[in-house]
Scaffold this motif. Structure first.
Motif: not given
Length: 671
Positions: A569, A582, A586, A590, A608-610, A612
């Protein structure tokens, strides 16, 4: 055509009826020959939609399983018979009570006892009626039960092993292991016939080993197609009394653990070989005599019999006779109602202090239980007493033997968790020994061994070596917890759990010292893995060389825990537009993901990646996500640094156990 069909139908019914009658006849013959496993199969084959409610078949099926201590199946068939035939004999109600007790269905057993009380006058013998607090009787947490340590012997096999008798560093016992050929199986339970075996006992501290297990040496004992066992040997080791099932003398047959067609024998050891086997004149033709025991002075022989006797009370009683100097015996005396009941009393043993131990299925937890009595002593108190937990269980417990020290010995049981049909257990009775385990539940940074702090409201669970939960508690605001009254010399597992933390689990052993306090802290790791901030060049998503070292720490952790899954995150500070931040977060998430996969070689399915952006700050010091809040439009450099961060969160904490704490400051632990 119609007449032909009717004729064919009639022939089918006739043939079916003939087959049913044949099966029923064969089943009865097998039952009368004590081939209960075969009989059960044949009775089931005889059942049809019209015949499955016959009292004869239902009760016989119950008996087939009851005779082999298969209480679940016995109760099933007894219940069908009782429900279908309200006027059934009270004997079957009693057997179902015992079966239900053996299943642990104590409430149902007590309910059925009410019905038995109303009908017991119709029973074949005047059975006693008693509500027994079985849960209390089997409670292993009492102070008395905690003194008893039992072990399933290493010499037990998948066959029946029972009746341990120790003398001069040898264990004598009965076993069916030596005749495992299909042709040598006994019809009662389809197990091989029993022999008398011996084993050398090797002791080391509190551990027992058994070596050189073999049949006793004799040309006249351990014969083919005969059960032999349940023995008593004189202290000099030269005279043995034992039970033999003389199948050849009668069409009747029975397991030596049971009561039919048993006879007592005596033999003398000469040059290490058992010779001069003689059948004792105590035996009564057509009845059973077996299960010998000797008094401490060896002048009295105790035994079990179903013989006709003026004072006979139940299915089998315990008797005694005086042994004269010439080897002959005095009058047979029944031990009376202080020991014997209308049920079965079996397997007597007399300890050095003249305490009488025996097994009975009267007033029990289900099947045979071990009792003791002081009837042989000069005392006014001579009531029989159930030994309770841990000697007794829901199933058969019998063949009690205690050494001269009065603290150790053996008993046999077919209780749950055993190895074979019957197993031998050793026991040691010690002084009351309880201990305390206490400690602190802590939050521990997985990447820094020095970063710990007390963690409150952790659920702490204590489990014994069988996996049974003993107790649970919650740590206080200082992270403190405590469990009292732990048994000594036991292995325990203690687990701490809290939301957003990985469960901590530790195994520890209690000692032999009464009152000893064991310290056992629990380290719980947050699901968020703390490493130094992942730095990027200004306005870029390129990971700096310093941050690559931090990510290498994460790679090492994930390599050590191959099932660990991580969510990446990424967060920015407030500078720049919302959309810009944002997209930047991201890109940085990544970039971090690509480093772990391409450089760290972590499987992509574990990540997983996100991003915020600016919307989830740690410190609200400005207008985030286009908020319009007065007096919150300025952030210090330190606040911006804290908000500009990457978080690595474990997404499957319940799959991760016993995470070690890393000391990445140690040169030996550098990634």
């Amino acid at each position: 055509m119609k007449k032909t069909l009717i004729l064919l139908f009639a022939l089918v019914l006739c043939n079916a009826s003939f087959a049913q009658k044949k099966n029923l006849k064969n089943a009865d013959e097998a039952f009368d020959a004590f081939a209960f496993k075969s009989a059960a199969k044949l009775y089931k084959e005889a059942l049809t939609a019209g015949q499955d409610s016959t009292l004869h078949v239902l009760s016989r099926l119950g008996d087939c399983y009851y005779k082999n201590s298969q209480v679940d199946s016995a109760s099933f068939w007894y219940a069908k018979a009782i429900n279908k035939y309200p006027n059934i004999k009270a004997d079957y109600i009693w057997k179902n009570v015992q079966s239900l007790r053996g299943m642990g269905e104590f409430r149902k057993a007590n309910e059925l006892l009410v019905e038995f009380k109303d009908k017991k006058g119709e029973a074949s013998c005047e059975m006693d009626f008693e509500f027994v607090n079985l849960e209390k009787l089997l409670d292993t947490t009492t102070a008395e039960a905690k003194k008893i340590k039992i072990r399933n012997l290493s010499l037990n096999t998948k066959y029946s092993d029972f009746g341990g008798f120790e003398l001069k560093d040898k264990l004598y016992f009965s076993s069916s292991r030596t005749r495992a050929l299909p042709s040598d199986k006994y019809v009662w339970n389809e197990e091989p016939y029993l022999n008398i075996l011996e084993a050398d006992i090797k002791r080391s501290n509190d551990k027992i080993k058994f070596e050189e297990v073999s049949p006793i040496t004799s040309v006249s004992i351990n014969l083919d197609s005969e059960h032999e066992g349940t023995l008593a040997i004189t202290k000099d080791g030269n005279t043995i009394y034992f039970t033999r099932n003389d199948v050849a003398e009668s069409e009747r047959s029975h397991d030596v653990r049971g009561t039919s067609n048993l006879n007592l024998y005596r033999a003398i050891r000469v040059d290490k070989i058992w010779r001069e086997v003689e059948k004792l004149d105590l035996n009564v033709e057509g009845h059973s005599t077996g299960h010998p025991a000797l008094s401490p002075d060896e002048k009295t022989l105790y035994f079990v019999s179903d013989r006709p006797h003026p004072e006979a009370m139940g299915e089998t009683d315990i008797y005694k006779v005086e042994i004269y100097g010439n080897g002959q015996f005095g009058p047979v005396i029944n031990l009376g109602d202080k020991v014997n009941t209308v049920h079965r009393e079996m397997f007597p043993f007399v300890a050095k202090d003249s305490t009488l131990y025996f097994s009975s299925d009267g007033h029990t937890t289900g099947l045979l239980d071990i009792f003791k009595s002081d009837i042989l002593k000069e005392t006014l108190v001579n009531e029989r007493k159930n030994l309770g937990a841990k000697f007794n269980s829901l199933r058969d417990d019998f063949a009690f033997f205690i050494n001269e020290d009065g603290k150790s010995g053996y008993f046999s049981s077919n209780r749950a968790g055993g190895i074979g049909g019957d197993d031998i257990y050793s026991f040691v009775i010690g002084e009351e020994c309880n201990q305390i385990v206490s400690g602190i539940t802590k939050s521990c940074n997985i990447t820094d061994i020095t970063d710990t702090e007390p963690l409150s409201n952790v659920v702490v669970v204590l489990v014994d070596e069988s996996g049974t939960e003993i107790a649970r508690t919650t740590s206080n605001d200082k992270g403190e917890y405590m469990f009292e009254n732990l048994e000594c010399n036991k292995t325990f597992n203690i687990t701490g759990s809290k939301e957003k933390y990985i469960n901590a689990s530790e195994v520890f052993n209690s000692t032999s010292e009464n009152g000893f306090r064991i310290n056992q802290d629990l380290c719980l790791n947050p699901v968020e893995i703390k490493i130094d901030r992942i730095l990027f060049d200004f306005d870029k998503a390129t990971i700096t060389a310093v941050s690559q070292l931090e990510l290498d720490k994460l790679v090492r952790i994930m390599n050590d825990y191959e099932n660990m899954k991580i969510a990446i995150e990424s967060h920015t500070d407030l500078r720049g537009s919302r959309a810009y931040n944002e997209n930047l977060s991201i890109e940085r998430a990544e970039s971090t993901y690509n480093y772990l996969v391409n450089i760290g070689k972590i499987d992509a399915s574990r990540l997983t990646r996100q991003g915020f952006g600016e919307c989830l700050p740690l410190i609200r010091c400005g207008n985030y996500c286009d908020e319009r809040r007065p007096n919150l439009n300025r952030c210090t450099d330190d606040q911006r640094d804290q908000n500009r961060r990457s978080v690595f969160r474990i997404t499957n904490p319940n799959d991760i156990q016993a995470v070690k704490i890393y000391n990445f400051l140690d040169d030996n632990n550098k990634p």
